[in-house]
Design a protein around this motif. Structure first.
Motif, mmCIF file in Angstrom:
data_model
loop_
_atom_site.group_PDB
_atom_site.id
_atom_site.type_symbol
_atom_site.label_atom_id
_atom_site.label_comp_id
_atom_site.label_asym_id
_atom_site.label_seq_id
_atom_site.Cartn_x
_atom_site.Cartn_y
_atom_site.Cartn_z
ATOM 1 N N MET A 1 -16.340 -6.291 -10.465
ATOM 2 C CA MET A 1 -16.173 -7.532 -11.437
ATOM 3 C C MET A 1 -15.756 -8.740 -10.708
ATOM 4 S SD MET A 1 -13.302 -7.264 -14.455
ATOM 5 C CE MET A 1 -13.060 -8.587 -15.420
ATOM 6 N N ASN A 2 -16.513 -9.710 -11.091
ATOM 7 C CA ASN A 2 -16.214 -11.085 -10.547
ATOM 8 C C ASN A 2 -14.936 -11.586 -11.028
ATOM 9 O OD1 ASN A 2 -18.832 -10.908 -9.511
ATOM 10 N ND2 ASN A 2 -19.801 -11.932 -11.108
ATOM 11 N N ARG A 3 -14.393 -12.409 -9.945
ATOM 12 C CA ARG A 3 -13.071 -12.943 -10.535
ATOM 13 C C ARG A 3 -13.555 -14.138 -11.253
ATOM 14 N NH1 ARG A 3 -11.688 -17.525 -7.645
ATOM 15 N NH2 ARG A 3 -12.883 -18.034 -5.573
ATOM 16 N N PRO A 4 -12.328 -14.627 -12.179
ATOM 17 C CA PRO A 4 -12.437 -16.005 -12.548
ATOM 18 C C PRO A 4 -12.495 -16.966 -11.941
ATOM 19 C CG PRO A 4 -10.624 -14.614 -13.686
ATOM 20 C CD PRO A 4 -11.028 -13.961 -12.386
ATOM 21 N N ILE A 5 -13.367 -17.949 -12.163
ATOM 22 C CA ILE A 5 -13.594 -19.233 -11.482
ATOM 23 C C ILE A 5 -12.066 -20.199 -11.682
ATOM 24 C CG2 ILE A 5 -14.792 -21.589 -11.590
ATOM 25 C CD1 ILE A 5 -17.366 -20.142 -12.487
ATOM 26 N N LYS A 6 -11.680 -20.816 -10.565
ATOM 27 C CA LYS A 6 -10.617 -21.386 -10.466
ATOM 28 C C LYS A 6 -10.700 -22.737 -9.966
ATOM 29 C CE LYS A 6 -6.906 -19.019 -9.022
ATOM 30 N NZ LYS A 6 -6.117 -18.342 -7.983
ATOM 31 N N VAL A 7 -10.205 -23.540 -10.656
ATOM 32 C CA VAL A 7 -9.787 -24.924 -10.546
ATOM 33 C C VAL A 7 -8.461 -25.578 -9.886
ATOM 34 C CG1 VAL A 7 -10.215 -27.270 -11.291
ATOM 35 C CG2 VAL A 7 -11.802 -25.386 -12.282
ATOM 36 N N MET A 8 -8.420 -26.180 -8.831
ATOM 37 C CA MET A 8 -7.136 -26.493 -8.178
ATOM 38 C C MET A 8 -7.093 -27.981 -8.612
ATOM 39 S SD MET A 8 -5.669 -25.800 -4.442
ATOM 40 C CE MET A 8 -3.923 -26.141 -3.934
ATOM 41 N N LEU A 9 -5.747 -28.485 -8.780
ATOM 42 C CA LEU A 9 -5.457 -29.900 -9.020
ATOM 43 C C LEU A 9 -4.450 -30.232 -7.802
ATOM 44 C CD1 LEU A 9 -5.474 -32.795 -10.163
ATOM 45 C CD2 LEU A 9 -3.801 -31.899 -11.935
ATOM 46 N N ILE A 10 -4.635 -31.171 -7.104
ATOM 47 C CA ILE A 10 -3.535 -31.792 -6.208
ATOM 48 C C ILE A 10 -3.330 -33.190 -6.739
ATOM 49 C CG2 ILE A 10 -2.643 -32.276 -3.779
ATOM 50 C CD1 ILE A 10 -4.787 -30.191 -2.834
ATOM 51 N N ASP A 11 -1.958 -33.500 -7.213
ATOM 52 C CA ASP A 11 -1.682 -34.631 -7.828
ATOM 53 C C ASP A 11 -0.105 -34.729 -7.943
ATOM 54 O OD1 ASP A 11 -1.000 -36.942 -9.906
ATOM 55 O OD2 ASP A 11 -3.080 -36.833 -10.054
ATOM 56 N N ASP A 12 0.518 -35.836 -7.611
ATOM 57 C CA ASP A 12 1.942 -35.777 -7.738
ATOM 58 C C ASP A 12 2.560 -36.195 -9.033
ATOM 59 O OD1 ASP A 12 0.757 -38.425 -7.372
ATOM 60 O OD2 ASP A 12 2.850 -39.297 -6.533
ATOM 61 N N ASP A 13 1.550 -36.162 -9.897
ATOM 62 C CA ASP A 13 2.057 -36.507 -11.478
ATOM 63 C C ASP A 13 2.084 -35.182 -12.273
ATOM 64 O OD1 ASP A 13 2.495 -37.535 -14.049
ATOM 65 O OD2 ASP A 13 1.095 -39.249 -13.735
ATOM 66 N N PRO A 14 3.083 -34.839 -12.370
ATOM 67 C CA PRO A 14 3.282 -33.325 -13.416
ATOM 68 C C PRO A 14 2.702 -33.809 -14.795
ATOM 69 C CG PRO A 14 5.772 -34.067 -12.358
ATOM 70 C CD PRO A 14 4.627 -35.172 -12.004
ATOM 71 N N GLY A 15 2.820 -34.912 -15.238
ATOM 72 C CA GLY A 15 1.885 -35.083 -16.507
ATOM 73 C C GLY A 15 0.492 -34.698 -16.465
ATOM 74 N N ILE A 16 -0.253 -35.194 -15.370
ATOM 75 C CA ILE A 16 -1.579 -35.069 -15.118
ATOM 76 C C ILE A 16 -1.647 -33.576 -14.971
ATOM 77 C CG2 ILE A 16 -3.440 -35.279 -13.534
ATOM 78 C CD1 ILE A 16 -2.733 -37.966 -15.037
#
Length: 200
Positions: A1-16
């Protein structure tokens, strides 16, 4: 079974993080994030994201340095810079650091998803070609004093590394993959961007 596609964010703003998590998860992808460059580099090994959204202006370690270190480590995941900086010099710096794309804040969620989907489709096609054994390129291609090392984001001229953006290197790899062939504009856009629309 393929794992879900994962998107990572690196940003110092918690709101973003909060707003982009909603956009990414609504599109059907997993989301993970880090609030700083060094933390993000550490999490890459744990999270194994399929695409990275990367802020430029962060305290401690900026996005350009994060991206450059990633490429030096051989990580080929797509990188989209998200930044308020719209100067062409900053964009040039980003692409030379190894970025695949560049979005200037503020942007519409639809525009982000268009580019994100295009890069993920392209990444999946690359994986399928490798899995099926169709990608039989040599490790390197040389002509005269120029050497292109496939899959390593490295181009050398007379033995010296040439400072090129990831997009420029990928274009050279494409042309070197079939010497003498003529590529149409649409073929180049499809190969480098994953779709003709994402490059518009």
């Amino acid at each position: 079974m393929n794992r879900p596609i994962k998107v990572m964010l690196i940003d110092d703003d918690p709101g973003i993080h909060e707003s982009l998590r909603a956009v990414v998860e609504e599109a059907g992808y997993e989301f993970c994030g880090a609030l700083g460059g060094r933390e993000g580099l550490r999490l890459l090994d744990d999270e194994h994201p399929d695409l990275l959204l990367l802020d430029v202006m962060m305290p401690g370690m900026n996005g350009f340095d994060v991206c450059q270190q990633m490429r030096e480590e051989g990580r080929r995941i797509p990188v989209i810079f998200l930044t308020a900086k719209n100067d062409i010099v900053d964009k040039s710096t980003g692409f030379k650091a190894g970025a695949d794309d560049y979005l200037v804040k503020p942007f519409q969620p639809e525009e982000l998803l268009l580019r994100l989907n295009a890069h993920l489709r392209r990444r999946e096609r690359d994986r399928e070609r490798q899995h099926e054994g169709r990608d039989r390129r040599p490790e390197a291609f040389s002509v005269g004093d120029l050497e292109i090392r496939f899959g390593k984001y490295e181009v050398r001229m007379r033995g010296e590394v040439v400072a090129l953006s990831s997009r420029e290197i990928e274009l050279l790899e494409l042309l070197a993959s079939d010497p003498g062939a003529v590529f149409t504009r649409d073929q180049i856009l499809e190969a480098l961007w994953g779709s003709k629309e994402a490059a518009d």
